[in-house]
Scaffold this motif. Structure first.
Motif, PDB file in Angstrom:
ATOM      1  N   THR A  40       0.874  -1.184   0.000  1.00 22.02           N
ATOM      2  CA  THR A  40       0.000   0.000   0.000  1.00 22.02           C
ATOM      3  C   THR A  40       0.909   1.230   0.000  1.00 22.02           C
ATOM      4  O   THR A  40       2.100   1.120   0.219  1.00 22.02           O
ATOM      5  CB  THR A  40      -0.901   0.023   1.247  1.00 22.02           C
ATOM      6  OG1 THR A  40      -0.064   0.107   2.406  1.00 22.02           O
ATOM      7  CG2 THR A  40      -1.776  -1.203   1.336  1.00 22.02           C
ATOM      8  N   ASN A  48       2.055  -4.029  -5.270  1.00 17.56           N
ATOM      9  CA  ASN A  48       0.943  -4.946  -5.007  1.00 17.56           C
ATOM     10  C   ASN A  48       0.996  -6.204  -5.884  1.00 17.56           C
ATOM     11  O   ASN A  48       1.007  -7.326  -5.367  1.00 17.56           O
ATOM     12  CB  ASN A  48      -0.368  -4.179  -5.183  1.00 17.56           C
ATOM     13  CG  ASN A  48      -1.491  -4.820  -4.412  1.00 17.56           C
ATOM     14  OD1 ASN A  48      -1.728  -6.001  -4.574  1.00 17.56           O
ATOM     15  ND2 ASN A  48      -2.172  -4.053  -3.580  1.00 17.56           N
TER      16      ASN A  48
ATOM     17  N   GLU B 306      -0.460   0.196  11.374  1.00 16.76           N
ATOM     18  CA  GLU B 306       0.342  -0.470  10.344  1.00 16.76           C
ATOM     19  C   GLU B 306      -0.067  -1.945  10.225  1.00 16.76           C
ATOM     20  O   GLU B 306      -0.296  -2.451   9.127  1.00 16.76           O
ATOM     21  CB  GLU B 306       1.813  -0.367  10.728  1.00 16.76           C
ATOM     22  CG  GLU B 306       2.779  -1.008   9.761  1.00 16.76           C
ATOM     23  CD  GLU B 306       4.174  -0.979  10.350  1.00 16.76           C
ATOM     24  OE1 GLU B 306       4.709   0.119  10.520  1.00 16.76           O
ATOM     25  OE2 GLU B 306       4.708  -2.067  10.647  1.00 16.76           O
ATOM     26  N   GLN B 307      -0.199  -2.582  11.363  1.00 18.68           N
ATOM     27  CA  GLN B 307      -0.596  -3.997  11.341  1.00 18.68           C
ATOM     28  C   GLN B 307      -2.024  -4.163  10.817  1.00 18.68           C
ATOM     29  O   GLN B 307      -2.309  -5.066  10.042  1.00 18.68           O
ATOM     30  CB  GLN B 307      -0.484  -4.599  12.739  1.00 18.68           C
ATOM     31  CG  GLN B 307       0.962  -4.882  13.096  1.00 18.68           C
ATOM     32  CD  GLN B 307       1.123  -5.469  14.474  1.00 18.68           C
ATOM     33  OE1 GLN B 307       0.147  -5.788  15.126  1.00 18.68           O
ATOM     34  NE2 GLN B 307       2.349  -5.611  14.910  1.00 18.68           N
ATOM     35  N   SER B 309      -3.702  -2.053   8.822  1.00 20.99           N
ATOM     36  CA  SER B 309      -3.819  -1.737   7.391  1.00 20.99           C
ATOM     37  C   SER B 309      -3.214  -2.858   6.553  1.00 20.99           C
ATOM     38  O   SER B 309      -3.663  -3.122   5.441  1.00 20.99           O
ATOM     39  CB  SER B 309      -3.186  -0.391   7.056  1.00 20.99           C
ATOM     40  OG  SER B 309      -1.855  -0.368   7.413  1.00 20.99           O
ATOM     41  N   GLU B 310      -2.178  -3.510   7.100  1.00 17.08           N
ATOM     42  CA  GLU B 310      -1.578  -4.646   6.390  1.00 17.08           C
ATOM     43  C   GLU B 310      -2.600  -5.781   6.273  1.00 17.08           C
ATOM     44  O   GLU B 310      -2.760  -6.389   5.219  1.00 17.08           O
ATOM     45  CB  GLU B 310      -0.360  -5.121   7.162  1.00 17.08           C
ATOM     46  CG  GLU B 310       0.641  -5.864   6.298  1.00 17.08           C
ATOM     47  CD  GLU B 310       1.924  -6.144   7.062  1.00 17.08           C
ATOM     48  OE1 GLU B 310       2.506  -5.216   7.611  1.00 17.08           O
ATOM     49  OE2 GLU B 310       2.302  -7.318   7.105  1.00 17.08           O
ATOM     50  N   GLY B 313      -5.309  -4.672   3.913  1.00 19.59           N
ATOM     51  CA  GLY B 313      -4.822  -4.691   2.536  1.00 19.59           C
ATOM     52  C   GLY B 313      -4.944  -6.050   1.893  1.00 19.59           C
ATOM     53  O   GLY B 313      -5.066  -6.172   0.668  1.00 19.59           O
ATOM     54  N   SER B 318      -7.363  -3.512  -4.012  1.00 24.03           N
ATOM     55  CA  SER B 318      -6.292  -2.522  -4.016  1.00 24.03           C
ATOM     56  C   SER B 318      -6.677  -1.267  -4.787  1.00 24.03           C
ATOM     57  O   SER B 318      -6.009  -0.249  -4.694  1.00 24.03           O
ATOM     58  CB  SER B 318      -5.030  -3.119  -4.615  1.00 24.03           C
ATOM     59  OG  SER B 318      -5.280  -3.518  -5.929  1.00 24.03           O
ATOM     60  N   ASN B 321      -7.406   1.568  -2.670  1.00 17.80           N
ATOM     61  CA  ASN B 321      -6.290   1.643  -1.734  1.00 17.80           C
ATOM     62  C   ASN B 321      -6.741   2.083  -0.337  1.00 17.80           C
ATOM     63  O   ASN B 321      -6.179   3.016   0.246  1.00 17.80           O
ATOM     64  CB  ASN B 321      -5.231   2.604  -2.274  1.00 17.80           C
ATOM     65  CG  ASN B 321      -3.841   2.023  -2.085  1.00 17.80           C
ATOM     66  OD1 ASN B 321      -3.667   1.089  -1.302  1.00 17.80           O
ATOM     67  ND2 ASN B 321      -2.884   2.544  -2.797  1.00 17.80           N
ATOM     68  N   ALA B 323      -6.497   0.567   2.456  1.00 21.62           N
ATOM     69  CA  ALA B 323      -5.500   0.310   3.497  1.00 21.62           C
ATOM     70  C   ALA B 323      -4.516   1.471   3.608  1.00 21.62           C
ATOM     71  O   ALA B 323      -4.083   1.840   4.702  1.00 21.62           O
ATOM     72  CB  ALA B 323      -4.761  -0.981   3.196  1.00 21.62           C
ATOM     73  N   THR B 324      -4.167   2.061   2.468  1.00 23.93           N
ATOM     74  CA  THR B 324      -3.236   3.179   2.472  1.00 23.93           C
ATOM     75  C   THR B 324      -3.829   4.365   3.230  1.00 23.93           C
ATOM     76  O   THR B 324      -3.121   5.100   3.917  1.00 23.93           O
ATOM     77  CB  THR B 324      -2.933   3.616   1.024  1.00 23.93           C
ATOM     78  OG1 THR B 324      -2.522   2.463   0.318  1.00 23.93           O
ATOM     79  CG2 THR B 324      -1.849   4.658   0.969  1.00 23.93           C
ATOM     80  N   LYS B 327      -3.948   4.841   7.654  1.00 25.31           N
ATOM     81  CA  LYS B 327      -2.969   5.448   8.539  1.00 25.31           C
ATOM     82  C   LYS B 327      -3.205   6.952   8.717  1.00 25.31           C
ATOM     83  O   LYS B 327      -3.376   7.407   9.849  1.00 25.31           O
ATOM     84  CB  LYS B 327      -1.557   5.163   8.032  1.00 25.31           C
ATOM     85  CG  LYS B 327      -0.533   5.312   9.098  1.00 25.31           C
ATOM     86  CD  LYS B 327       0.751   4.674   8.679  1.00 25.31           C
ATOM     87  CE  LYS B 327       1.783   4.866   9.755  1.00 25.31           C
ATOM     88  NZ  LYS B 327       3.041   4.251   9.414  1.00 25.31           N
TER      89      LYS B 327
END
Lengths: 408, 364
Positions: A40, A48, B306-307, B309-310, B313, B318, B321, B323-324, B327
């Motif tokens: 991301t 990706n 971070e965990q 969103s990972e 994701g 995608s 986006n 997950a991006t 944060k």
């Protein structure tokens, strides 16, 4: 009767216990690898599918017992969101876990960790093909030709195909970072070595959504060729603007118009998706086999993607292929060490990688390393965008890049 | 002050000197000493993971940087959106040494404490220079002035070949009395160095605030005209506040450079500046213990998001986006929520807990 039943039951229990504890011993070994990349955040459009490619290959290896003896690869893939500090943290975490090979990503992250790689003596397979990563470095194994090879190779292609008596007038359209500047510097060195092109202007792009002024300026300066070394989005914006202004060359090197060329991360199916018909005529240098080529390699890539339920976009991305190749190199190193009867550790994997020579279905040529050679696939394909896909024009290896390297 | 120095039930000061004490009760001192013993002692007892040591070192460096920002923003009331640039000044001071004399030169590897101070001084010089507009500007206008410094810093680093155009400039391994600090001891070594500095600087700030210079900062923040009328020099105080903030930031930058054994441009961007601001706000502006709470909370939040969103994701498409976006979204949300519901930051929770224990067992 009751005693017999009890005895039988006890024996059965003993057998179950024996198998329960003995089976893991025969289940094969698990080799730990680690991968950190931008799934991301910035550049995730490349990261990706790259992650998916690597993940699918390792799944395939484990499911098909590719390594033999039931051995498996465990490769956690972490999302560093393109941040060097986070990459460093993941790298330390992986080291704590005892990984054998590190699969890394960005130019900046690799440069920041370059000394750590040497100190820890761990083989590294980056997704960045920045030439600087293998300068004064022993443990970084570049999967394919570097961006510098792409750029210098494209410049060579221009000199070979340019029609007219003048020296080809070239502009560079680059990313404002080491990733963009490195290949430009190497092209300038190639010019110093005698390559016949003239760099008229260097444009370090920002986040502009309109390139009208820049394109008009290039045309007025007599620029015929624009070599791009950046990512797809700014290239797509530029190509769309060029089409709108009518300055895109209809044929290679058309006078008064601009012919666009680019390195690895500028092209591919994603560029066509972004720029549409404006991509027509775009020349692209890359060391990967494309699914649009419809050959055996392409079929295998698509089969792998289908096997793990990937969508069409990911399956056809050359970045998906790049992820597969990085995973294949790591897998081959383990396989080679096993076949040689060696213990699979970092030291032996490093030795094996230096002897590596295998063909990958995703690459344009064989993957070969030696004690002095750190680039796996030296062959590059020149593609041209036609009718909504990239078609191969020719394969080649850059000659001037050797002179540039010799001059370092 | 109450007669019982162990459990003071309220603040009863009969002399100014009593109010100037660093610790009001013996209990405060004992708890603090125990806390320090734990902080210094735990790496000797538990098995150390490099990953977590790196996280801890980063938190401690952020504390040093936020100390400066809190002095500027919390105590002097001067906003700065370019704090990461000051941290970068410190880091690039070391990088400049590395470029000129070589990354493994004795000055870099052996005289690192001197270089850390040098980096702080360089940060202070730049801080004072950037603080000059504070003589004429306030509030939003001053924020824009500091933002422009951040932009200039980023541009200079990215385009000057001396600074390797933002690429990593390496630093050699430092030496200690026992010889070169190797890879295995690296993070623990810097943990102790940074922790020692944090404690020393923490006491420094605490003592500063008890002096007339510290009180000047607060007076200028509350009303600079009144401060002027009372004989203080608001202009000088503002510039000096920027210099102080620059010093702390410079030291943090040098520590960052040594910890990562190199200096890269990406750690000192506008995004990092906003991060420092968030730490200061969440911790509690104008409070001493907020300096510590803020970085801990934000870095912890960073890790958790971070965990998450990972994880997100992996399951979300995608294309948008999502997950991006998690944060910055969570980051912004936390700041907004704190500004709305707890503008005094986590430090206020600490104050409430302390008040409760001070009154215990009485309710009022």
């Amino acid at each position: 009767m009751k005693n017999k039943a009890t005895t039988f039951f006890n024996v059965f229990l003993v057998i179950v216990f024996v198998f329960a504890f003995a089976l893991p011993a025969y289940a094969g070994k698990t080799y730990k690898l680690g991968m950190s990349l931008a799934i991301t955040g910035p550049t995730s459009d490349a990261g990706n599918p790259y992650a998916k490619g690597a993940e699918d290959w390792f799944k395939f290896v484990n499911e098909t017992d590719y390594l033999g003896d039931g051995d498996k690869i465990d490769c956690p893939i972490r999302d560093d969101q393109y941040k060097n500090d986070v990459t460093k943290r993941f790298f330390e975490e992986f080291l704590d876990d005892g990984i054998l090979i590190f699969l890394s990503y960005a130019t900046g992250g690799n440069l920041a960790l370059k000394r750590d790689f040497e100190e820890v003596q761990i083989p590294v397979i980056p997704a960045s093909y920045h030439e600087g990563l293998i300068v004064d470095a022993n443990y970084t194994f570049m999967p394919v030709a570097t961006y510098s090879e792409n750029a210098v190779g494209l410049a060579e292609y221009i000199t070979e195909n340019h029609k007219g008596d003048n020296i080809p007038q070239v502009a560079f359209f680059i990313h404002p970072s080491a990733f963009g500047r490195g290949p430009l510097e190497d092209t300038q060195k190639a010019i110093a070595e005698g390559m016949k092109i003239e760099i008229v202007e260097v444009v370090e792009h920002g986040t502009d959504l309109d390139n009208t002024a820049m394109l008009q300026r290039l045309v007025s300066k007599g620029v015929q060729y624009v070599i791009c070394q950046t990512v797809q989005t700014p290239v797509a914006t530029m190509l769309t603007d060029a089409q709108r202004l009518g300055v895109t060359a209809a044929t290679f090197g058309e006078t008064g118009k601009l012919t666009f060329l680019g390195a690895h991360y500028t092209g591919g199916s994603d560029l066509i998706a972004l720029a549409g018909t404006a991509t027509e005529g775009y020349i692209w240098a890359d060391s990967y086999n494309l699914t649009s080529e419809n050959n055996e390699g392409a079929k295998k890539q698509l089969e792998l993607a289908e096997r793990y339920g990937r969508d069409e976009k990911a399956a056809n991305s050359h970045n998906y292929g790049a992820g597969i190749l990085a995973a294949q190199i790591a897998t081959e190193a383990i396989k080679m060490a096993k076949d040689a009867g060696m213990e699979v550790n970092r030291e032996n994997l490093y030795k094996m990688m230096q002897k590596m020579n295998f063909n990958s279905f995703v690459a344009a040529g064989p993957v070969t390393y030696s004690e002095t050679e750190r680039i796996g696939v030296d062959v590059q394909n020149i593609y041209i965008a036609q009718d909504g896909i990239f078609k191969k024009i020719q394969s080649f290896e850059s000659q001037y890049i050797q002179k540039v390297r010799a001059g370092r | 002050m109450s007669q019982n120095r162990w459990l003071a039930t309220g603040n009863f000061f009969t002399f100014y000197k009593e109010e100037q004490r660093t610790f009001f009760t013996h209990l405060d001192r004992t708890v603090f000493t125990c806390f320090l013993v734990i902080l210094f002692g735990w790496p000797l007892v538990f098995e150390i993971s490099n990953k977590y040591m790196l996280v801890l070192d980063n938190i401690l460096i952020a504390i040093v940087a936020v100390m400066g920002l809190n002095l500027l923003l919390g105590f002097a009331g001067l906003i700065s959106i370019g704090h990461a640039a000051f941290v970068g000044i410190g880091a690039y001071t070391l990088a400049s040494f590395s470029q000129v004399i070589g990354d493994n030169h004795m000055i870099i590897t052996h005289f690192w404490p001197v270089l850390i101070v040098c980096a702080g001084i360089m940060g202070a010089i730049f801080g004072a220079f950037v603080g000059l507009p504070a003589l004429r500007l306030k509030h939003l206008y001053l924020a824009i002035a500091t933002l422009s410094f951040q932009m200039i810093f980023e541009w200079v680093i990215q385009f000057m070949s001396f600074f390797n155009q933002g690429q990593t400039i390496y630093l050699g391994r430092v030496h200690w009395f026992t010889g070169e600090v190797g890879r295995n001891e690296h993070y623990v070594f810097w943990y102790y160095v940074i922790l020692t500095l944090v404690v020393a600087m923490g006491f420094g700030v605490r003592n500063l605030l008890k002096t007339k210079y510290g009180r000047c900062l607060v007076a200028v923040r509350d009303n600079d005209r009144a401060a002027d009328a009372m004989g203080m020099n608001p202009g000088l105080t503002k510039v000096y506040a920027f210099a102080l903030a620059g010093f702390f930031a410079g030291v943090a930058g040098a520590l960052h450079a040594y910890l990562y054994r190199g200096v890269g441009f990406e750690s000192f961007t506008l995004h990092a500046s906003v991060g420092y601001l968030a730490m200061a706000i969440v911790g509690g502006l104008g409070t001493l213990n907020g300096i510590f709470w803020g970085p801990v909370a934000i870095k912890f939040l960073d890790l958790q998001v971070e965990q998450f969103s990972e994880l997100a994701g992996r399951y979300l498409t995608s294309a948008p986006n999502v997950a991006t976006a998690l944060k910055p979204l969570s980051f912004g949300l936390v700041i907004v929520l704190f500004l709305m519901y707890e503008p005094r930051g986590i430090a206020n929770w600490w104050r409430i807990v302390k008040s409760y224990t001070k009154l215990w067992p009485f309710r009022y």
